[in-house]
Design a protein around this motif. Structure first.
Motif, PDB file in Angstrom:
ATOM      1  N   ALA A 150     -22.464  25.947   6.022  1.00 46.29           N
ATOM      2  CA  ALA A 150     -22.585  26.207   4.575  1.00 46.29           C
ATOM      3  C   ALA A 150     -23.171  24.966   3.915  1.00 46.29           C
ATOM      4  N   GLY A 151     -23.472  25.091   2.632  1.00 47.54           N
ATOM      5  CA  GLY A 151     -23.842  23.943   1.803  1.00 47.54           C
ATOM      6  C   GLY A 151     -24.989  23.125   2.366  1.00 47.54           C
ATOM      7  N   SER A 152     -24.796  21.806   2.370  1.00 49.94           N
ATOM      8  CA  SER A 152     -25.912  20.912   2.701  1.00 49.94           C
ATOM      9  C   SER A 152     -26.353  21.051   4.158  1.00 49.94           C
ATOM     10  N   LEU A 153     -25.453  21.446   5.058  1.00 46.59           N
ATOM     11  CA  LEU A 153     -25.869  21.612   6.469  1.00 46.59           C
ATOM     12  C   LEU A 153     -26.840  22.784   6.590  1.00 46.59           C
TER      13      LEU A 153
ATOM     14  N   LYS B 170     -28.846  23.853   4.270  1.00 46.83           N
ATOM     15  CA  LYS B 170     -30.146  23.442   3.705  1.00 46.83           C
ATOM     16  C   LYS B 170     -30.873  22.492   4.648  1.00 46.83           C
TER      17      LYS B 170
ATOM     18  N   PHE C 278     -20.980  10.817   5.260  1.00 43.66           N
ATOM     19  CA  PHE C 278     -21.853  10.644   4.097  1.00 43.66           C
ATOM     20  C   PHE C 278     -21.439   9.357   3.397  1.00 43.66           C
TER      21      PHE C 278
ATOM     22  N   GLU D 245     -17.573   9.338   3.217  1.00 43.53           N
ATOM     23  CA  GLU D 245     -16.907  10.638   3.186  1.00 43.53           C
ATOM     24  C   GLU D 245     -17.017  11.241   4.578  1.00 43.53           C
TER      25      GLU D 245
ATOM     26  N   ARG E 177     -19.869  25.967  -8.606  1.00 45.20           N
ATOM     27  CA  ARG E 177     -21.251  25.551  -8.334  1.00 45.20           C
ATOM     28  C   ARG E 177     -22.220  26.708  -8.555  1.00 45.20           C
TER      29      ARG E 177
ATOM     30  N   CYS F  37     -13.254  21.357  -0.438  1.00 45.23           N
ATOM     31  CA  CYS F  37     -13.389  22.112   0.824  1.00 45.23           C
ATOM     32  C   CYS F  37     -13.988  23.481   0.507  1.00 45.23           C
ATOM     33  N   ARG F  38     -14.358  24.186   1.559  1.00 46.01           N
ATOM     34  CA  ARG F  38     -14.783  25.584   1.371  1.00 46.01           C
ATOM     35  C   ARG F  38     -13.765  26.485   2.051  1.00 46.01           C
TER      36      ARG F  38
ATOM     37  N   ASP G 123     -15.284  24.299   5.688  1.00 43.81           N
ATOM     38  CA  ASP G 123     -15.576  22.863   5.808  1.00 43.81           C
ATOM     39  C   ASP G 123     -14.713  22.110   4.809  1.00 43.81           C
ATOM     40  N   PHE G 124     -14.644  20.792   4.985  1.00 43.04           N
ATOM     41  CA  PHE G 124     -13.897  19.973   4.019  1.00 43.04           C
ATOM     42  C   PHE G 124     -14.331  18.522   4.120  1.00 43.04           C
TER      43      PHE G 124
ATOM     44  N   ASP H  54     -11.361  21.797  -4.511  1.00 40.24           N
ATOM     45  CA  ASP H  54     -12.510  21.054  -5.038  1.00 40.24           C
ATOM     46  C   ASP H  54     -13.310  20.391  -3.915  1.00 40.24           C
TER      47      ASP H  54
ATOM     48  N   ASP I  51     -24.870  10.881  -2.454  1.00 40.16           N
ATOM     49  CA  ASP I  51     -24.052  10.876  -1.225  1.00 40.16           C
ATOM     50  C   ASP I  51     -24.895  11.131   0.033  1.00 40.16           C
TER      51      ASP I  51
ATOM     52  N   VAL J  35     -16.784  14.588   6.786  1.00 46.20           N
ATOM     53  CA  VAL J  35     -16.860  16.049   6.629  1.00 46.20           C
ATOM     54  C   VAL J  35     -16.746  16.712   8.001  1.00 46.20           C
TER      55      VAL J  35
HETATM   56  N1  UDP Z   1     -17.697  17.606  -0.564  1.00 49.11           N
HETATM   57  C1  UDP Z   1     -16.905  16.931  -1.466  1.00 49.11           C
HETATM   58  N2  UDP Z   1     -17.438  15.892  -2.193  1.00 49.11           N
HETATM   59  C2  UDP Z   1     -18.706  15.485  -2.041  1.00 49.11           C
HETATM   60  C3  UDP Z   1     -19.526  16.178  -1.104  1.00 49.11           C
HETATM   61  C4  UDP Z   1     -19.001  17.221  -0.388  1.00 49.11           C
HETATM   62  O1  UDP Z   1     -15.734  17.263  -1.619  1.00 49.11           O
HETATM   63  O2  UDP Z   1     -19.116  14.534  -2.706  1.00 49.11           O
HETATM   64  C5  UDP Z   1     -17.155  18.719   0.219  1.00 49.11           C
HETATM   65  C6  UDP Z   1     -17.707  20.070  -0.217  1.00 49.11           C
HETATM   66  O3  UDP Z   1     -16.866  20.661  -1.198  1.00 49.11           O
HETATM   67  C7  UDP Z   1     -17.682  20.873   1.069  1.00 49.11           C
HETATM   68  C8  UDP Z   1     -17.893  19.803   2.156  1.00 49.11           C
HETATM   69  O4  UDP Z   1     -17.534  18.561   1.567  1.00 49.11           O
HETATM   70  O5  UDP Z   1     -16.416  21.452   1.264  1.00 49.11           O
HETATM   71  C9  UDP Z   1     -19.310  19.760   2.677  1.00 49.11           C
HETATM   72  O6  UDP Z   1     -20.176  19.619   1.579  1.00 49.11           O
HETATM   73  P1  UDP Z   1     -21.773  19.713   1.776  1.00 49.11           P
HETATM   74  O7  UDP Z   1     -22.223  18.553   2.591  1.00 49.11           O
HETATM   75  O8  UDP Z   1     -22.125  21.060   2.265  1.00 49.11           O
HETATM   76  O9  UDP Z   1     -22.333  19.414   0.337  1.00 49.11           O
HETATM   77  P2  UDP Z   1     -22.534  20.353  -0.935  1.00 49.11           P
HETATM   78  O10 UDP Z   1     -23.736  21.212  -0.648  1.00 49.11           O
HETATM   79  O11 UDP Z   1     -21.264  21.118  -1.110  1.00 49.11           O
HETATM   80  O12 UDP Z   1     -22.741  19.344  -2.012  1.00 49.11           O
END
Ligand code: UDP
Ligand code: ADP
Length: 238
Positions: free
Chosen positions: A98-101, A103, A121, A90, A215, A198-199, A175-176, A196, A129, A92
């Motif tokens: 935001a999100g996983s970054l 954290k 990922f 994947e 979420r 992206c943010r 992000d996406f 679904d 992932d 990104v």
């Molecule tokens: N994302 C996705 N599918 C995945 C993982 C992430 O579509 O399996 C998208 C998520 O919606 C966001 C971006 O990729 O827009 C970054 O996601 P992040 O790494 O922050 O992970 P999250 O905390 O959203 O799981």
């Protein structure tokens, strides 16, 4: 185009063969998942809304010169695509933290990045992932050097194309995630571009207009997707 056998049932879409070997039908379901499938729900009209938004975005990317798998939307919830040999990573891009970054690095959500961050990922729900780099992709032969470069370049190009599209609709592209596949010896953008994956934040209020509403139990998930579609000028009726 005739729908053939069910090839694969994913978390949000089902994939069917067709009467043409090089064409598939993506069927957008109402199923919604988060946290690698740990949280599940069915949301009325989500499949239809995502099929409409994806059609619009893929068309916009094609007209901007990005090779995609998209052929045509054939029903409220079905679209025909080119069959690709999908690469299991994947891609990104992030414009705002935001999100996983947030954290992973302990940086507050909402921090505006001076330049986009690109991340790979591994697409593997069972492993949640995991974050990987070019070296893993090369060492395990998930993609070639040329494909790694192409995925990074194309994902950043998509960001350059979509950021202004959303900005003109009063939306921040935070992000996406993209997935690519092989079409002969070329790479093409596969899968979907919808809220679904992206943010999207309202540019003025920074209210969330994407799957984070699901979420984080914020409610009005499909209503937010519909708001995105309306602002972008996506046709909401046939
Ligand atoms: N994302 C996705 N599918 C995945 C993982 C992430 O579509 O399996 C998208 C998520 O919606 C966001 C971006 O990729 O827009 C970054 O996601 P992040 O790494 O922050 O992970 P999250 O905390 O959203 O799981
Ligand atoms: P997931 O597999 O992550 O649960 P989905 O429910 O969206 O995701 O399922 C769609 C599946 O179809 C994904 O695994 C995606 O990689 C795959 N896919 C998307 N576009 C194509 C394509 N053009 N050719 C082959 N497979 C595709």
């Amino acid at each position: 185009m005739k729908k053939g056998d069910l090839l694969y049932t994913g978390k949000a879409k089902s994939v069917y063969t067709t009467d043409q070997a090089d064409r598939l039908i993506l069927h957008f379901r109402n199923d919604t998942s988060a946290f690698d499938g740990a949280k599940l729900a069915k949301l009325d009209r989500k499949g239809e809304m995502n099929n409409r938004i994806n059609t619009f975005i893929m068309g916009h990317l094609e007209s901007a010169g990005i090779a995609t798998h998209f052929i045509e939307r054939i029903s409220a919830v079905d679209s025909v695509v080119k069959r690709l040999d999908m690469i299991k990573v994947e891609c990104v891009v992030r414009n705002i933290v935001a999100g996983s970054l947030s954290k992973r690095l302990g940086i507050e959500e909402g921090f505006d990045l001076d330049q986009p961050v690109f991340e790979f990922f591994l697409k593997d729900d069972a492993l949640h992932d995991p974050f990987i780099n070019d070296s893993h992709i090369r060492a395990f032969s998930w993609a070639s050097d040329a494909e790694i470069d192409a995925m990074r370049t194309l994902t950043l190009q998509v960001n350059d194309i979509l950021k202004p599209l959303f900005a003109n609709a009063g939306i921040l592209l935070v992000d996406f995630k993209l997935e690519f596949g092989r079409d002969g010896d070329q790479l093409a953008l596969g899968d979907e571009f919808t809220p679904d994956g992206c943010r999207l934040w309202d540019a003025k209020t920074r209210n969330k207009l994407d799957k984070d509403r699901f979420r984080r139990d914020l409610g009005d998930v499909v209503e937010a997707y519909e708001e995105v579609a309306r602002r972008l000028g996506v046709p909401l009726q046939d």
